[in-house]
Design a protein around this motif. Structure first.
Motif, PDB file in Angstrom:
ATOM      1  N   THR A 104       0.853  -1.185   0.000  1.00 43.18           N
ATOM      2  CA  THR A 104       0.000   0.000   0.000  1.00 43.18           C
ATOM      3  C   THR A 104       0.889   1.236   0.000  1.00 43.18           C
ATOM      4  OG1 THR A 104      -1.755  -1.147   1.212  1.00 43.18           O
ATOM      5  CG2 THR A 104      -1.799   1.259   1.236  1.00 43.18           C
ATOM      6  N   ALA A 105       0.898   1.966  -1.108  1.00 41.86           N
ATOM      7  CA  ALA A 105       1.749   3.155  -1.240  1.00 41.86           C
ATOM      8  C   ALA A 105       1.100   4.381  -0.613  1.00 41.86           C
ATOM      9  CB  ALA A 105       2.050   3.419  -2.712  1.00 41.86           C
ATOM     10  N   VAL A 106      -0.231   4.458  -0.732  1.00 41.47           N
ATOM     11  CA  VAL A 106      -0.993   5.582  -0.163  1.00 41.47           C
ATOM     12  C   VAL A 106      -2.238   5.000   0.478  1.00 41.47           C
ATOM     13  CG1 VAL A 106      -2.291   7.689  -0.690  1.00 41.47           C
ATOM     14  CG2 VAL A 106      -0.144   7.213  -1.898  1.00 41.47           C
ATOM     15  N   LYS A 107      -2.550   5.468   1.702  1.00 48.61           N
ATOM     16  CA  LYS A 107      -3.648   4.862   2.452  1.00 48.61           C
ATOM     17  C   LYS A 107      -4.584   5.922   3.031  1.00 48.61           C
ATOM     18  CE  LYS A 107      -4.577   1.738   6.346  1.00 48.61           C
ATOM     19  NZ  LYS A 107      -3.949   0.948   7.443  1.00 48.61           N
ATOM     20  N   ASP A 108      -5.811   5.938   2.561  1.00 47.18           N
ATOM     21  CA  ASP A 108      -6.885   6.777   3.120  1.00 47.18           C
ATOM     22  C   ASP A 108      -6.441   8.225   3.313  1.00 47.18           C
ATOM     23  OD1 ASP A 108      -8.541   4.543   3.244  1.00 47.18           O
ATOM     24  OD2 ASP A 108      -7.862   4.017   5.256  1.00 47.18           O
ATOM     25  N   LEU A 109      -5.801   8.780   2.297  1.00 47.00           N
ATOM     26  CA  LEU A 109      -5.228  10.120   2.403  1.00 47.00           C
ATOM     27  C   LEU A 109      -6.289  11.172   2.081  1.00 47.00           C
ATOM     28  CD1 LEU A 109      -2.434  11.288   3.032  1.00 47.00           C
ATOM     29  CD2 LEU A 109      -1.946  11.263   0.575  1.00 47.00           C
ATOM     30  N   THR A 110      -6.446  12.137   2.994  1.00 44.81           N
ATOM     31  CA  THR A 110      -7.409  13.227   2.806  1.00 44.81           C
ATOM     32  C   THR A 110      -6.746  14.550   3.167  1.00 44.81           C
ATOM     33  OG1 THR A 110      -9.345  11.838   3.278  1.00 44.81           O
ATOM     34  CG2 THR A 110      -9.606  14.214   3.541  1.00 44.81           C
ATOM     35  N   PHE A 111      -6.747  15.492   2.233  1.00 46.05           N
ATOM     36  CA  PHE A 111      -6.258  16.840   2.511  1.00 46.05           C
ATOM     37  C   PHE A 111      -6.725  17.786   1.414  1.00 46.05           C
ATOM     38  CE2 PHE A 111      -2.723  14.845   0.126  1.00 46.05           C
ATOM     39  CZ  PHE A 111      -2.530  15.772  -0.903  1.00 46.05           C
ATOM     40  N   THR A 112      -6.602  19.085   1.674  1.00 49.88           N
ATOM     41  CA  THR A 112      -6.984  20.117   0.712  1.00 49.88           C
ATOM     42  C   THR A 112      -5.841  21.108   0.559  1.00 49.88           C
ATOM     43  OG1 THR A 112      -9.325  19.940   1.307  1.00 49.88           O
ATOM     44  CG2 THR A 112      -8.640  21.953   0.181  1.00 49.88           C
ATOM     45  N   VAL A 113      -5.513  21.437  -0.677  1.00 44.38           N
ATOM     46  CA  VAL A 113      -4.511  22.468  -0.968  1.00 44.38           C
ATOM     47  C   VAL A 113      -5.254  23.675  -1.521  1.00 44.38           C
ATOM     48  CG1 VAL A 113      -2.382  23.032  -2.178  1.00 44.38           C
ATOM     49  CG2 VAL A 113      -2.841  20.657  -1.516  1.00 44.38           C
ATOM     50  N   ARG A 114      -5.202  24.775  -0.797  1.00 46.29           N
ATOM     51  CA  ARG A 114      -5.996  25.956  -1.145  1.00 46.29           C
ATOM     52  C   ARG A 114      -5.182  26.999  -1.900  1.00 46.29           C
ATOM     53  NH1 ARG A 114      -7.962  23.961   3.605  1.00 46.29           N
ATOM     54  NH2 ARG A 114     -10.229  23.689   3.684  1.00 46.29           N
ATOM     55  N   PRO A 115      -5.855  27.826  -2.693  1.00 47.12           N
ATOM     56  CA  PRO A 115      -5.147  28.877  -3.430  1.00 47.12           C
ATOM     57  C   PRO A 115      -4.694  29.997  -2.504  1.00 47.12           C
ATOM     58  CG  PRO A 115      -7.526  29.047  -3.773  1.00 47.12           C
ATOM     59  CD  PRO A 115      -7.295  27.779  -3.005  1.00 47.12           C
ATOM     60  N   GLY A 116      -3.726  30.778  -3.010  1.00 44.71           N
ATOM     61  CA  GLY A 116      -3.281  31.960  -2.279  1.00 44.71           C
ATOM     62  C   GLY A 116      -2.123  31.733  -1.344  1.00 44.71           C
ATOM     63  N   SER A 117      -1.599  30.521  -1.293  1.00 42.56           N
ATOM     64  CA  SER A 117      -0.445  30.241  -0.425  1.00 42.56           C
ATOM     65  C   SER A 117       0.397  29.155  -1.070  1.00 42.56           C
ATOM     66  CB  SER A 117      -0.898  29.799   0.972  1.00 42.56           C
ATOM     67  OG  SER A 117      -1.641  28.604   0.905  1.00 42.56           O
ATOM     68  N   VAL A 118       1.657  29.067  -0.617  1.00 43.53           N
ATOM     69  CA  VAL A 118       2.544  27.995  -1.059  1.00 43.53           C
ATOM     70  C   VAL A 118       2.421  26.855  -0.045  1.00 43.53           C
ATOM     71  CG1 VAL A 118       4.919  27.328  -1.584  1.00 43.53           C
ATOM     72  CG2 VAL A 118       4.146  29.667  -2.078  1.00 43.53           C
ATOM     73  N   GLY A 149       3.549  10.059   5.908  1.00 42.54           N
ATOM     74  CA  GLY A 149       4.515   9.021   6.221  1.00 42.54           C
ATOM     75  C   GLY A 149       3.891   7.668   5.976  1.00 42.54           C
ATOM     76  N   ARG A 150       4.601   6.822   5.237  1.00 41.88           N
ATOM     77  CA  ARG A 150       4.075   5.505   4.870  1.00 41.88           C
ATOM     78  C   ARG A 150       2.682   5.598   4.265  1.00 41.88           C
ATOM     79  NH1 ARG A 150       6.445   1.916   9.986  1.00 41.88           N
ATOM     80  NH2 ARG A 150       8.615   2.017   9.289  1.00 41.88           N
ATOM     81  N   GLY A 151       2.496   6.630   3.458  1.00 37.71           N
ATOM     82  CA  GLY A 151       1.250   6.800   2.733  1.00 37.71           C
ATOM     83  C   GLY A 151       0.097   7.386   3.512  1.00 37.71           C
ATOM     84  N   GLU A 152       0.306   7.692   4.795  1.00 38.74           N
ATOM     85  CA  GLU A 152      -0.766   8.212   5.631  1.00 38.74           C
ATOM     86  C   GLU A 152      -0.477   9.647   6.058  1.00 38.74           C
ATOM     87  OE1 GLU A 152      -2.691   5.298   8.420  1.00 38.74           O
ATOM     88  OE2 GLU A 152      -0.796   4.235   8.133  1.00 38.74           O
ATOM     89  N   LEU A 153      -1.545  10.395   6.310  1.00 37.92           N
ATOM     90  CA  LEU A 153      -1.403  11.791   6.693  1.00 37.92           C
ATOM     91  C   LEU A 153      -0.858  11.916   8.108  1.00 37.92           C
ATOM     92  CD1 LEU A 153      -2.038  14.720   5.690  1.00 37.92           C
ATOM     93  CD2 LEU A 153      -4.176  14.536   6.994  1.00 37.92           C
ATOM     94  N   ILE A 154       0.181  12.745   8.276  1.00 36.05           N
ATOM     95  CA  ILE A 154       0.723  13.058   9.590  1.00 36.05           C
ATOM     96  C   ILE A 154       0.265  14.434  10.036  1.00 36.05           C
ATOM     97  CG2 ILE A 154       2.852  13.553  10.867  1.00 36.05           C
ATOM     98  CD1 ILE A 154       4.218  11.375   9.228  1.00 36.05           C
ATOM     99  N   ALA A 155       0.264  15.392   9.113  1.00 33.90           N
ATOM    100  CA  ALA A 155      -0.138  16.756   9.475  1.00 33.90           C
ATOM    101  C   ALA A 155      -0.610  17.509   8.241  1.00 33.90           C
ATOM    102  CB  ALA A 155       1.020  17.510  10.133  1.00 33.90           C
ATOM    103  N   ALA A 156      -1.574  18.401   8.449  1.00 36.86           N
ATOM    104  CA  ALA A 156      -2.032  19.335   7.424  1.00 36.86           C
ATOM    105  C   ALA A 156      -2.310  20.644   8.149  1.00 36.86           C
ATOM    106  CB  ALA A 156      -3.280  18.818   6.719  1.00 36.86           C
TER     107      ALA A 156
END
Length: 303
Positions: free
Chosen positions: A15-29, A202-209
């Motif tokens: 499993t390379a990516v597992k249950d990954l959820t996040f949003t990248v919003r405009p206006g920032s790097v 890390g290991r395909g899972e979200l650590i921080a957003a």
């Protein structure tokens, strides 16, 4: 905007990516960080429709990237600067991309000038380019369609100090224009100077957003430096309040209390201070600490 929801990618039993959820919003790097093998490149390829998710979804501007027939007008990306035809010139390479995406030919000259490859450099065969020049060409291709969303995977590889400063300013400008800028990099110092927000996996899972500042503050490397002629007395006071104190003559290094609390306690006990300086944990310290359990390959491990 990039929206990733419950994204999973499996390759057989891996499993390379597992249950990954996040949003990248405009206006920032937004920086995209993770140890080697964390699944960053796989995630970027799924965003661009190059890999099919096993489960979950990813949209760019509310739609799957595969549903956009003229992709460069919507998303610009640099994944591998070496993945170009070495026999073509930079100008020809960009002209082919422009024609296939119905982008005006004038944009070729505009982006070549923007990345420092105008004139003779743009007419040279790509096979003779240095790695830094290839990186600049890859960035030019990403900018070609003037897209609202931009993805960059290790964009600083091969760039000299001037080039690094230029890229840093470019990303800031693109974000200030309201674009979505998503940058994957292993260079913590550059993320510290460039990113506003972080996605850490890390290991395909979200650590921080979260914001870079907030992520760095989660590391335990933060401390307070105090210099006082009554170091022993102040050390006793701070230790009684639960701080960990390291003493070297008149200098104390305090962990567990912030600078304001240290100053208040010194004032309450009439202890003079000659120096009071907070030190925040660096992004690298926080990253190494918070991803320690997600590192698959460690230098010095027995083979």
């Amino acid at each position: 905007m990039i929206e990733v929801k419950d994204l999973t990618k499996r390759y057989g039993a891996t499993t390379a990516v597992k249950d990954l959820t996040f949003t990248v919003r405009p206006g920032s790097v937004t920086g995209f960080l993770g140890p080697n093998g964390a699944g960053k490149s796989t995630t970027l390829r799924m965003i661009l429709g190059l890999n099919e998710p096993t489960a979950g979804s990813v949209t760019v501007g509310g739609r799957s990237f595969r549903d956009r027939p003229r992709g460069l007008r919507h998303v610009g990306a640099l994944l591998n600067a070496g993945d170009v035809h070495g026999g073509r010139s930079a100008a020809t390479h960009l002209a082919v991309l422009a024609r296939s995406n119905r982008i005006p030919r004038r944009r070729v000259d505009e982006v070549l000038a923007e990345v420092g490859l105008a004139g003779a450099a743009g007419r040279r065969r790509i096979g003779g380019f240095s790695l830094g020049m290839r990186q600049r060409l890859g960035i030019a291709a990403a900018l070609l369609g003037d897209p609202p969303v931009l993805l960059f995977d290790e964009p600083l590889n091969g760039l000299d100090p001037e080039g690094v400063l230029w890229v840093r300013g470019l990303f800031r400008r693109l974000a200030a224009e309201g674009r979505t800028v998503f940058v994957s990099s292993h260079l913590m110092s550059e993320m510290e100077n460039t990113a506003d927000e972080l996605i850490v996996i890390g290991r395909g899972e979200l650590i921080a957003a979260e914001s870079l500042t907030r992520f760095a503050a989660r590391g335990t490397g933060a401390n307070v430096t105090v210099r006082t002629p009554r170091a022993a007395d102040l050390a006793d006071v701070l230790t009684a309040e639960g701080a960990v104190v390291h003493r070297e003559g008149p200098l104390l290094t305090v962990t567990g209390l912030d600078a304001a609390r240290v100053g208040d306690l010194a004032c309450r006990h009439a202890l003079p201070l000659h120096e009071l300086a907070p030190r925040s944990a660096s992004l690298e310290e926080a990253f190494m600490e918070l991803t320690a359990d997600s590192v698959d390959y460690l230098a010095g491990e027995a083979r």
